[in-house]
Design a protein around this motif. Structure first.
Motif, PDB file in Angstrom:
ATOM      1  N   HIS A  14      23.963 -18.745 -34.984  1.00  0.00           N
ATOM      2  CA  HIS A  14      23.281 -17.825 -35.887  1.00  0.00           C
ATOM      3  C   HIS A  14      22.174 -17.052 -35.162  1.00  0.00           C
ATOM      4  O   HIS A  14      21.967 -15.844 -35.395  1.00  0.00           O
ATOM      5  N   TYR A  15      21.495 -17.738 -34.299  1.00  0.00           N
ATOM      6  CA  TYR A  15      20.434 -17.069 -33.537  1.00  0.00           C
ATOM      7  C   TYR A  15      21.015 -16.004 -32.616  1.00  0.00           C
ATOM      8  O   TYR A  15      20.458 -14.921 -32.448  1.00  0.00           O
ATOM      9  N   GLN A  16      22.183 -16.315 -32.012  1.00  0.00           N
ATOM     10  CA  GLN A  16      22.831 -15.322 -31.161  1.00  0.00           C
ATOM     11  C   GLN A  16      23.261 -14.084 -31.958  1.00  0.00           C
ATOM     12  O   GLN A  16      23.052 -12.941 -31.526  1.00  0.00           O
ATOM     13  N   ASN A  17      23.849 -14.337 -33.152  1.00  0.00           N
ATOM     14  CA  ASN A  17      24.256 -13.202 -33.989  1.00  0.00           C
ATOM     15  C   ASN A  17      23.051 -12.379 -34.446  1.00  0.00           C
ATOM     16  O   ASN A  17      23.071 -11.140 -34.448  1.00  0.00           O
ATOM     17  N   PHE A  18      22.008 -13.122 -34.828  1.00  0.00           N
ATOM     18  CA  PHE A  18      20.808 -12.439 -35.297  1.00  0.00           C
ATOM     19  C   PHE A  18      20.162 -11.615 -34.180  1.00  0.00           C
ATOM     20  O   PHE A  18      19.733 -10.473 -34.370  1.00  0.00           O
ATOM     21  N   THR A  19      20.091 -12.229 -32.993  1.00  0.00           N
ATOM     22  CA  THR A  19      19.519 -11.492 -31.864  1.00  0.00           C
ATOM     23  C   THR A  19      20.377 -10.290 -31.474  1.00  0.00           C
ATOM     24  O   THR A  19      19.863  -9.225 -31.107  1.00  0.00           O
ATOM     25  N   GLY A  20      21.731 -10.444 -31.566  1.00  0.00           N
ATOM     26  CA  GLY A  20      22.602  -9.309 -31.269  1.00  0.00           C
ATOM     27  C   GLY A  20      22.392  -8.168 -32.246  1.00  0.00           C
ATOM     28  O   GLY A  20      22.297  -6.990 -31.858  1.00  0.00           O
ATOM     29  N   HIS A  21      22.303  -8.545 -33.548  1.00  0.00           N
ATOM     30  CA  HIS A  21      22.067  -7.510 -34.549  1.00  0.00           C
ATOM     31  C   HIS A  21      20.699  -6.858 -34.352  1.00  0.00           C
ATOM     32  O   HIS A  21      20.541  -5.630 -34.445  1.00  0.00           O
ATOM     33  N   LYS A  22      19.725  -7.700 -34.050  1.00  0.00           N
ATOM     34  CA  LYS A  22      18.377  -7.165 -33.817  1.00  0.00           C
ATOM     35  C   LYS A  22      18.334  -6.279 -32.580  1.00  0.00           C
ATOM     36  O   LYS A  22      17.674  -5.224 -32.559  1.00  0.00           O
ATOM     37  N   MET A  23      19.084  -6.681 -31.542  1.00  0.00           N
ATOM     38  CA  MET A  23      19.141  -5.847 -30.342  1.00  0.00           C
ATOM     39  C   MET A  23      19.827  -4.500 -30.611  1.00  0.00           C
ATOM     40  O   MET A  23      19.428  -3.461 -30.061  1.00  0.00           O
ATOM     41  N   ASN A  24      20.850  -4.530 -31.485  1.00  0.00           N
ATOM     42  CA  ASN A  24      21.484  -3.249 -31.847  1.00  0.00           C
ATOM     43  C   ASN A  24      20.506  -2.326 -32.554  1.00  0.00           C
ATOM     44  O   ASN A  24      20.429  -1.116 -32.268  1.00  0.00           O
ATOM     45  N   ILE A  25      19.736  -2.910 -33.497  1.00  0.00           N
ATOM     46  CA  ILE A  25      18.744  -2.112 -34.218  1.00  0.00           C
ATOM     47  C   ILE A  25      17.699  -1.564 -33.252  1.00  0.00           C
ATOM     48  O   ILE A  25      17.298  -0.385 -33.293  1.00  0.00           O
ATOM     49  N   LEU A  26      17.242  -2.459 -32.351  1.00  0.00           N
ATOM     50  CA  LEU A  26      16.237  -2.015 -31.371  1.00  0.00           C
ATOM     51  C   LEU A  26      16.796  -0.943 -30.432  1.00  0.00           C
ATOM     52  O   LEU A  26      16.083  -0.015 -30.031  1.00  0.00           O
ATOM     53  N   ALA A  27      18.108  -1.084 -30.102  1.00  0.00           N
ATOM     54  CA  ALA A  27      18.724  -0.061 -29.242  1.00  0.00           C
ATOM     55  C   ALA A  27      18.784   1.290 -29.942  1.00  0.00           C
ATOM     56  O   ALA A  27      18.501   2.343 -29.335  1.00  0.00           O
ATOM     57  N   LEU A  28      19.146   1.255 -31.254  1.00  0.00           N
ATOM     58  CA  LEU A  28      19.166   2.511 -31.994  1.00  0.00           C
ATOM     59  C   LEU A  28      17.767   3.124 -32.084  1.00  0.00           C
ATOM     60  O   LEU A  28      17.584   4.340 -31.900  1.00  0.00           O
ATOM     61  N   GLN A  29      16.775   2.269 -32.360  1.00  0.00           N
ATOM     62  CA  GLN A  29      15.404   2.773 -32.413  1.00  0.00           C
ATOM     63  C   GLN A  29      14.952   3.326 -31.062  1.00  0.00           C
ATOM     64  O   GLN A  29      14.307   4.378 -30.983  1.00  0.00           O
ATOM     65  N   HIS A  30      15.325   2.597 -30.005  1.00  0.00           N
ATOM     66  CA  HIS A  30      14.957   3.059 -28.669  1.00  0.00           C
ATOM     67  C   HIS A  30      15.639   4.389 -28.332  1.00  0.00           C
ATOM     68  O   HIS A  30      15.041   5.279 -27.711  1.00  0.00           O
ATOM     69  N   TRP A  31      16.902   4.523 -28.752  1.00  0.00           N
ATOM     70  CA  TRP A  31      17.613   5.785 -28.506  1.00  0.00           C
ATOM     71  C   TRP A  31      16.938   6.953 -29.229  1.00  0.00           C
ATOM     72  O   TRP A  31      16.747   8.042 -28.669  1.00  0.00           O
ATOM     73  N   ALA A  32      16.556   6.712 -30.519  1.00  0.00           N
ATOM     74  CA  ALA A  32      15.864   7.764 -31.280  1.00  0.00           C
ATOM     75  C   ALA A  32      14.517   8.103 -30.643  1.00  0.00           C
ATOM     76  O   ALA A  32      14.141   9.285 -30.503  1.00  0.00           O
ATOM     77  N   GLN A  33      13.782   7.046 -30.243  1.00  0.00           N
ATOM     78  CA  GLN A  33      12.494   7.292 -29.592  1.00  0.00           C
ATOM     79  C   GLN A  33      12.656   8.020 -28.267  1.00  0.00           C
ATOM     80  O   GLN A  33      11.836   8.872 -27.894  1.00  0.00           O
ATOM     81  N   SER A  34      13.733   7.672 -27.519  1.00  0.00           N
ATOM     82  CA  SER A  34      13.960   8.356 -26.246  1.00  0.00           C
ATOM     83  C   SER A  34      14.284   9.838 -26.455  1.00  0.00           C
ATOM     84  O   SER A  34      13.828  10.701 -25.698  1.00  0.00           O
ATOM     85  N   LEU A  35      15.063  10.141 -27.519  1.00  0.00           N
ATOM     86  CA  LEU A  35      15.329  11.546 -27.827  1.00  0.00           C
ATOM     87  C   LEU A  35      14.045  12.293 -28.168  1.00  0.00           C
ATOM     88  O   LEU A  35      13.790  13.401 -27.672  1.00  0.00           O
ATOM     89  N   GLN A  36      13.224  11.658 -29.018  1.00  0.00           N
ATOM     90  CA  GLN A  36      11.941  12.288 -29.355  1.00  0.00           C
ATOM     91  C   GLN A  36      11.061  12.446 -28.118  1.00  0.00           C
ATOM     92  O   GLN A  36      10.389  13.471 -27.939  1.00  0.00           O
TER      93      GLN A  36
END
Length: 285
Positions: A118-140
């Motif tokens: 569960h921790y692995q799944n949660f961290t993977g999902h959290k990493m995906n969210i963080l990656a999307l946020q990082h991508w948006a921040q990088s574009l900005q």
């Protein structure tokens, strides 16, 4: 014969009156045509200006609508993200309760394995969210870097222009200062030379040197006077040349005016002869 001359004069006056009426009508028609062209151009310019204003208003409305649509999309995205966060919080609470119940009911090893997955799944999902946020921040951040680079480039150009203007002003001031200092030094040197010459003249220790200096000064004075005479002669020659050119131009102008007057007289005489011939032929017919 007097009656004949009177009739010829009346016919000539009638022909001239008709010709003058035709010329006046032609002038009026030309003036009306020019007025009509001016009116058409004015109407076309007004229509073009109204069209440009309408296009500008449409463009402004389109920009306002586009900005409003972007704001609405961002607001909907933010609302969806808030709902998603609330759902995740509720799920996390339910999951924590389930985990507590699982810990109380199941074995510790199975619970540890499940928790690790569960921790692995949660961290993977959290990493995906963080990656999307990082991508948006990088574009900005990229957009901000481009804007900042353009702003710095324009600011650097303005600074270069101001530096160039100040450098040119400093250079002009330095050049003027150097010229003024050179003139001051030259003036001081001339003053010192004059004082030394006066002291040397007063002392009269060496009479031969004084006589040589006097001869050289007389020679320079004669040369200077000769140069002034040459300059005056050159000025007189230039003035004489200018006067000769002006006189030739006046003669040409007078000849041209005489030729124009003769041509006008010849043209009027030719028109009068043609009018008399036309009147004569009409009277014969």
């Amino acid at each position: 014969r007097c009656f004949y001359d009177q009739k010829i004069l009346q016919k000539t006056f009638g022909e001239w009156k008709e010709w003058w009426t035709v010329c006046r009508e032609r002038k009026l028609s030309l003036r009306a045509a020019s007025h009509y062209r001016h009116l058409l151009r004015n109407l076309i310019f007004r229509a073009w200006r109204a069209y440009v204003c309408q296009q500008q208003r449409k463009r402004n409305k389109y920009y306002v609508a586009e900005s409003h649509a972007n704001k609405q999309k961002l607001l909907r995205t933010w609302q969806c993200w808030l709902l998603y966060v609330d759902v995740q919080r509720t799920k996390h609470g339910m999951r924590s309760v389930a985990l507590a119940f699982r810990e109380r009911s199941c074995l510790r090893i199975s619970w540890a394995v499940w928790r690790r997955r569960h921790y692995q799944n949660f961290t993977g999902h959290k990493m995906n969210i963080l990656a999307l946020q990082h991508w948006a921040q990088s574009l900005q951040f990229r957009a901000w870097l481009q804007w900042r680079e353009l702003f710095l480039y324009r600011q650097n150009d303005k600074q270069k222009e101001t530096r160039a203007v100040t450098h040119y002003q400093h250079w002009e001031l330095k050049r003027c200062m150097e010229a003024w200092l050179e003139y001051l030094n030259l003036h001081r040197a001339k003053k010192l030379q004059n004082e030394l010459a006066q002291e040397h003249h007063r002392s009269r220790i060496v009479q031969q040197c004084f006589s040589d200096w006097q001869l050289s000064w007389e020679h320079r004075r004669r040369m200077h006077a000769h140069q002034k005479d040459i300059e005056k002669l050159a000025a007189r020659i230039a003035l004489w040349r200018v006067f000769a050119h002006w006189k030739q131009y006046v003669v040409l102008c007078v000849e041209e005016t005489q030729q124009c007057e003769l041509a006008e007289k010849h043209y009027k005489h030719h028109l009068l002869v043609r009018a008399l011939l036309c009147i004569r032929w009409k009277s014969l017919w």
